[in-house]
Design a protein around this motif. Structure first.
Motif, mmCIF file in Angstrom:
data_model
loop_
_atom_site.group_PDB
_atom_site.id
_atom_site.type_symbol
_atom_site.label_atom_id
_atom_site.label_comp_id
_atom_site.label_asym_id
_atom_site.label_seq_id
_atom_site.Cartn_x
_atom_site.Cartn_y
_atom_site.Cartn_z
ATOM 1 N N PRO A 127 -30.062 -11.846 -9.739
ATOM 2 C CA PRO A 127 -31.441 -11.202 -9.589
ATOM 3 C C PRO A 127 -31.418 -10.304 -8.295
ATOM 4 N N LEU A 128 -32.302 -10.435 -7.354
ATOM 5 C CA LEU A 128 -32.417 -9.676 -6.141
ATOM 6 C C LEU A 128 -31.609 -10.137 -5.144
ATOM 7 N N THR A 129 -30.516 -9.253 -4.751
ATOM 8 C CA THR A 129 -29.490 -9.594 -3.719
ATOM 9 C C THR A 129 -29.985 -9.034 -2.268
ATOM 10 N N VAL A 130 -29.921 -9.939 -1.246
ATOM 11 C CA VAL A 130 -30.510 -9.683 -0.060
ATOM 12 C C VAL A 130 -29.653 -10.334 0.979
ATOM 13 N N GLY A 131 -29.418 -9.752 2.320
ATOM 14 C CA GLY A 131 -28.828 -10.383 3.350
ATOM 15 C C GLY A 131 -29.610 -11.387 4.039
ATOM 16 N N GLY A 132 -29.833 -12.702 3.510
ATOM 17 C CA GLY A 132 -30.656 -13.533 4.182
ATOM 18 C C GLY A 132 -30.039 -13.842 5.629
ATOM 19 N N ASN A 133 -28.974 -13.503 5.999
ATOM 20 C CA ASN A 133 -28.205 -13.843 7.332
ATOM 21 C C ASN A 133 -28.519 -12.594 8.184
ATOM 22 N N ASP A 134 -29.112 -11.630 8.067
ATOM 23 C CA ASP A 134 -29.158 -10.373 8.929
ATOM 24 C C ASP A 134 -30.484 -9.496 8.875
ATOM 25 N N TRP A 135 -30.529 -8.460 9.252
ATOM 26 C CA TRP A 135 -31.587 -7.532 9.363
ATOM 27 C C TRP A 135 -32.189 -7.136 7.991
ATOM 28 N N THR A 136 -31.339 -7.134 6.922
ATOM 29 C CA THR A 136 -32.074 -6.753 5.601
ATOM 30 C C THR A 136 -32.963 -7.884 4.989
ATOM 31 N N VAL A 141 -34.303 -17.718 12.479
ATOM 32 C CA VAL A 141 -35.398 -18.463 11.711
ATOM 33 C C VAL A 141 -35.516 -18.236 10.225
ATOM 34 N N LEU A 142 -35.228 -16.891 9.969
ATOM 35 C CA LEU A 142 -35.258 -16.430 8.436
ATOM 36 C C LEU A 142 -34.098 -16.647 7.739
ATOM 37 N N THR A 143 -32.908 -17.081 8.191
ATOM 38 C CA THR A 143 -31.812 -17.409 7.576
ATOM 39 C C THR A 143 -32.197 -18.806 7.084
ATOM 40 N N SER A 144 -32.747 -19.732 7.657
ATOM 41 C CA SER A 144 -33.203 -21.112 7.192
ATOM 42 C C SER A 144 -34.258 -20.737 6.005
ATOM 43 N N ALA A 145 -35.139 -19.716 6.305
ATOM 44 C CA ALA A 145 -36.117 -19.566 5.254
ATOM 45 C C ALA A 145 -35.621 -19.151 3.922
ATOM 46 N N ALA A 148 -29.030 -17.082 1.797
ATOM 47 C CA ALA A 148 -29.077 -17.297 3.093
ATOM 48 C C ALA A 148 -27.545 -17.044 4.049
ATOM 49 N N GLY A 149 -26.597 -16.883 3.112
ATOM 50 C CA GLY A 149 -25.138 -16.757 3.578
ATOM 51 C C GLY A 149 -24.788 -15.177 3.592
ATOM 52 N N LEU A 150 -25.654 -14.425 2.855
ATOM 53 C CA LEU A 150 -25.159 -13.076 2.848
ATOM 54 C C LEU A 150 -25.778 -12.121 3.993
ATOM 55 N N VAL A 151 -24.871 -11.028 4.028
ATOM 56 C CA VAL A 151 -25.186 -9.871 4.896
ATOM 57 C C VAL A 151 -25.478 -8.596 4.258
ATOM 58 N N ALA A 152 -25.735 -7.392 5.046
ATOM 59 C CA ALA A 152 -25.684 -6.224 4.554
ATOM 60 C C ALA A 152 -24.625 -5.909 3.342
ATOM 61 N N ASP A 153 -23.368 -6.016 3.998
ATOM 62 C CA ASP A 153 -22.300 -5.624 3.059
ATOM 63 C C ASP A 153 -21.974 -6.302 1.993
ATOM 64 N N SER A 154 -22.125 -7.632 1.939
ATOM 65 C CA SER A 154 -22.152 -8.506 0.570
ATOM 66 C C SER A 154 -23.529 -7.929 -0.426
ATOM 67 N N GLY A 201 -32.865 -20.375 2.824
ATOM 68 C CA GLY A 201 -32.331 -21.589 2.586
ATOM 69 C C GLY A 201 -33.398 -22.436 1.887
ATOM 70 N N LYS A 202 -33.683 -23.609 2.813
ATOM 71 C CA LYS A 202 -34.709 -24.514 2.186
ATOM 72 C C LYS A 202 -36.067 -24.824 2.973
ATOM 73 N N SER A 203 -36.278 -24.077 4.143
ATOM 74 C CA SER A 203 -37.356 -24.257 5.076
ATOM 75 C C SER A 203 -38.731 -24.204 4.370
ATOM 76 N N SER A 204 -39.464 -25.238 4.550
ATOM 77 C CA SER A 204 -40.982 -24.909 4.262
ATOM 78 C C SER A 204 -41.773 -23.798 4.607
#
Length: 433
Positions: free
Chosen positions: A196-205, A410-414, A259-265, A416-419
């Motif tokens: 569905p919606l791809t996003v770099g959960g590990n960076d500024w995106t 913090v948002l990289t964990s978000a 959570a493991g993706l970045v802008a390039d991916s 993932g599975k953070s409440s």
């Protein structure tokens, strides 16, 4: 904006950038901090491979042809803020930095790395050329009356991209406008084997998308206050927005391993047709066409879907002028350097040059005037037509300031599975430093 368009190969050598920059400036400056009278030293975000690099090179070449002054340009990499700060500390400051107003650069004025641009915008005849809204975004406090931290140049729009071919393939007949529709669409896409919606959960995106969702129930003034001072857990409307984020995450809206993706991916996944949606800015329009996948031909730009009871009336997008601009260093402001800086900077604001950047890099012009004839890119045309169809959410950059890197952690964990409660507590802690 941009560090947001760093080529992958350039990122790979970022760790070597500080020493490389110091060497470059030492070699070019020959006289150390006093510099050469026939050259100007510039560190720029628009490095090779960036869609704006060619237009920038034409400005540099024209400047040298007219003045006889050579431009010693150094690529500013992912760590451009550290590059410049270390170079200044080593007595090898550039004259000019072409950079985003973001993270550490927000502190450069107070740290004495750069000088206020208030007098220059008047003396250089730019006060009536640059839009007041663009200037205000570059003032301390992002409001009239603050010191001007630099001169804005690259404005941006930041919609959600929808691959309509993939949506149709999955049985989604229309671009979703509500979060319920978005969740339904994500389920159908996954059933069809499409991310569905791809996003770099590990960076500024991922950071920007999170904030766009988190402010769904909050007015702009409240959101800005929370971004600046904290209070994520104590502000019910913001906490509800964070709960909405976790609801979308748990419903499978975001791509696998976000959570493991970045802008390039993120870009690679969307351009190659593996993911149906992404949130990305106007700097990527020309790069989409350059990917050679034809993705621009079946992309519809629109806003981020809204939940019931949202504070917004229309799906949201981001827009602003805190993309790349010009920051003058103390060295560049010295009497024997500032006229070269003036001549170079003002060349960028000529109508034909601004139009060149609109054509090549799809920037939103910071200057008054009609540049529609330069807007050849079909995605830029779609983007310009979004006015009236979306509401603009608050761009977090100038409000979260130097807490940006901590917040991304913090948002990289978000992603993932953070409440929701753990996320808001983490953001409050990250904001305090």
């Amino acid at each position: 904006m941009d560090h947001r368009t760093r080529p992958r190969a350039v990122r790979a050598v970022a760790a070597f950038a500080v020493s490389a920059l110091a060497f470059s400036l030492a070699a070019c400056g020959s006289g150390g901090q006093s510099g050469s009278s026939d050259s100007i030293d510039v560190v720029t975000r628009w490095s090779a491979g960036n869609s704006a690099a060619a237009a920038q090179s034409r400005v540099f070449a024209s400047f040298t042809a007219e003045t006889g002054v050579k431009v010693n340009a150094t690529d500013g990499l992912e760590t451009i803020d550290d590059q410049v700060e270390n170079a200044v500390a080593a007595g090898k400051s550039p004259d000019l930095v072409i950079v985003n107003l973001y993270d550490k650069t927000l502190g450069w004025l107070d740290a004495g790395v750069t000088v206020p641009a208030d007098q220059y915008v008047k003396e250089w005849g730019l006060a009536d050329r640059i839009k007041p809204a663009a200037l205000d975004e570059w003032r301390t406090g992002s409001a009239p009356g603050g010191k001007l931290q630099g001169l804005p140049f690259s404005g941006f729009s930041w919609p959600v991209w929808y691959n309509t071919d993939l949506l149709k393939k999955a049985g989604v007949d229309a671009v979703p406008t509500t979060t319920d529709q978005l969740i339904t669409a994500a389920g159908k896409l996954r059933a069809a084997g499409i991310q569905p919606l791809t996003v770099g959960g590990n960076d500024w995106t991922g950071q920007k998308l999170f904030y766009q969702i988190a402010q769904s129930y909050t007015d702009a003034a409240t959101m800005e206050k929370v971004m600046k001072n904290g209070g994520y857990c104590a502000t019910p409307s913001v906490l509800n927005g964070i709960r909405l984020f976790t609801k979308l995450r748990d419903a499978g809206v975001f791509a696998d391993n976000a959570a493991g993706l970045v802008a390039d991916s993120m870009y690679a996944s969307y351009y190659s047709g593996k993911a149906a949606m992404m949130s990305a800015g106007s700097w990527a329009y020309t790069e989409a066409a350059a990917s050679g996948t034809g993705i621009q031909q079946h992309t519809t730009l629109a806003g981020l879907p809204l939940p019931a009871g949202s504070a917004f009336g229309k799906p949201t997008a981001l827009q602003g002028f805190t993309g790349v601009g010009f920051m003058i260093t103390k060295r560049g402001a010295q009497p024997d350097r500032i006229d070269k800086v003036r001549k170079l900077v003002t060349k960028f604001y000529a109508d034909a040059t601004v139009g060149d950047f609109v054509k090549d890099a799809s920037i939103l012009p910071p200057t008054t005037g009609d540049f529609t004839s330069y807007a050849k890119d079909p995605l830029l045309g779609q983007s310009l037509a979004l006015d009236g169809k979306v509401d603009n959410a608050v761009v977090p950059d100038v409000w979260i300031g130097s807490a940006s890197d901590r917040i991304i952690q913090v948002l990289t964990s978000a992603y993932g599975k953070s409440s929701a409660q753990k996320i808001c507590a983490g953001l409050d802690s990250a904001t305090k430093g």
